[in-house]
Design an enzyme around this catalytic site. Structure first.
Site, short mmCIF file in Angstrom:
data_model
loop_
_atom_site.label_atom_id
_atom_site.label_comp_id
_atom_site.label_asym_id
_atom_site.label_seq_id
_atom_site.Cartn_x
_atom_site.Cartn_y
_atom_site.Cartn_z
N GLU A 205 -2.90 -4.14 10.98
CA GLU A 205 -3.35 -3.32 9.85
C GLU A 205 -4.05 -3.91 8.65
O GLU A 205 -3.32 -4.36 7.55
CB GLU A 205 -2.40 -2.45 9.62
CG GLU A 205 -2.65 -1.47 8.44
CD GLU A 205 -1.60 -0.41 7.98
OE1 GLU A 205 -0.45 -0.65 8.67
OE2 GLU A 205 -1.64 0.37 7.14
N LYS A 247 -4.89 -0.84 13.21
CA LYS A 247 -4.83 0.24 12.23
C LYS A 247 -5.58 0.20 11.16
O LYS A 247 -4.99 -0.31 10.13
CB LYS A 247 -3.18 0.50 11.94
CG LYS A 247 -3.24 1.74 10.97
CD LYS A 247 -1.53 2.20 10.65
CE LYS A 247 -1.33 3.08 9.84
NZ LYS A 247 -0.05 3.36 9.61
#
Length: 378
Positions: A205, A247
């Protein structure tokens, strides 16, 4: 950035091992990542099939991730917005409301938990992890130790907590600095490699923050730079691409930019970035909402699924799934059922968006309200 990993599909809750989820820094429109250099001929060989199976399960059609991995401090801010004290019983009650929602598993394939939640149970004594397993929702755990300043950088931060992980499982106009990008990308890659070595699927992420008045073209430029570095170091660490989930934040203009972009424009720029940087071997792209309104996040996801993509393009939303839920609940037991229905409405809307079949007709006014907070931290 934060660090989160998903448990093995067949792992009992008693043998859970934590992983790490890496997030980019949150000031201005910044990139946070967490990230070493090794040459191993085989990575996570004992778990390869299981990693791929878990990642594919989470990246299944019409399903996405519910992110409830906010720190206790951030959860407290949300509770205070409805007049509740930041106590463990109140946090437990709210998380129980979310995780025990009947039918949630139809739209949600994974749930990211904060460490406290991992060990909590319902008022009936059932562990939250077992509640998720019963709904065929894969539990994940946030295991980084929060953001700390990165010495020698542009007032940027990075995630601490890489040390000991194995045993437990910048403003866009002027940055991010090369130092911050390299340090974060390396940390993310190390976290991903360690997670996979322990049989856990890592969520990678690196987030580009909404803060700033920059145009969408500048966001694209920074995102491409960050993601190029991330995948370079993932490859250097022999991370199995088929056994990770990404993400990212969507490619949007800065929150203070004078011109707003429509969903079609955001989809165009975001997919351009992904196609230039993300190998098709990666099974799932699970977008974070990053302060967009509930409806904006859903509309943008829908726009990205109007034609086939090489990856499962879905969601990993926190505020964009919970905002209306929290305001419906108000901390009152008699409102739990209504709040759970509100969660299902949002989960189903994003499920339809993942399938490219969402319509904004009938959306509430609350769902249209933006949730951007400058300098937001989890």
């Amino acid at each position: 950035m934060a660090c989160v990993s998903f448990a093995k599909l067949n792992a009992p809750s008693s043998s859970w091992i934590g992983g790490q989820q890496s997030l980019p820094q949150r000031s201005g429109s910044s990139a946070r990542l967490a990230t070493r250099r090794v040459s191993l001929p085989i990575r996570a060989g004992a778990y390869t099939d299981e990693l791929i199976k878990t990642a594919k399960t989470i990246a299944s059609p019409g399903r996405g991730i519910l992110a409830i991995d906010e720190s206790n401090a951030t959860c407290g801010k949300r509770l205070s917005s409805i007049g509740l004290d930041n106590t463990e019983p109140n946090r437990q009650a709210y998380r129980q409301l979310l995780l025990t929602t009947p039918g949630l598993g139809e739209y949600i394939s994974g749930a990211i938990l904060f460490e406290e939640t991992l060990y909590q149970s319902t008022t009936d004594g059932k562990k939250f992890v077992d509640v998720l397993h019963d709904q065929k929702i894969v539990p994940g755990i946030k295991v980084d130790k929060g953001l700390v300043p990165l010495p020698g950088s542009n007032n940027e931060s990075w995630c601490q907590g890489l040390d000991g992980l194995s045993s437990r499982s910048a403003d866009i106009p002027c940055g991010p600095s090369a130092l911050a990008v390299k340090e974060a990308a390396w940390g993310l890659a190390r976290y991903a490699a360690i997670s996979q070595d322990n049989g856990l699927v890592p969520i990678v992420e690196p987030e580009i923050l909404l803060d700033g008045d920059h145009p969408i073209e500048r966001t694209l430029e920074v995102a491409e730079k960050v993601w190029a570095e991330v995948f370079y170091y993932l490859a250097e660490n022999n991370v199995i691409f088929e056994g990770i989930l990404l993400k990212p934040s969507m490619v949007t203009p800065g929150a203070e930019h004078k011109e707003r972009a429509n969903p079609e424009t955001i989809a165009k720029y975001t997919l351009t970035m992904l196609k230039r940087r993300v190998p098709p071997a990666v099974p799932g792209i699970m977008f974070l909402s990053g302060g967009q309104s509930e409806m904006e996040a859903t509309l943008n996801l829908h726009a990205m699924n109007q034609s086939p993509n090489p990856w499962h393009v879905s969601f990993s939303y926190a505020r964009a799934l919970q905002n209306t839920v929290l305001k419906t609940w108000q901390g009152r037991p008699e409102n739990v059922e209504a709040a759970q229905k509100a969660l299902l409405v949002r989960a189903k809307a994003n499920s339809l968006a993942q399938l490219g079949k969402y319509s904004a007709e009938g959306e509430s006014e609350e769902a249209k309200k933006g949730m951007f907070v400058k300098g937001y931290t989890y």
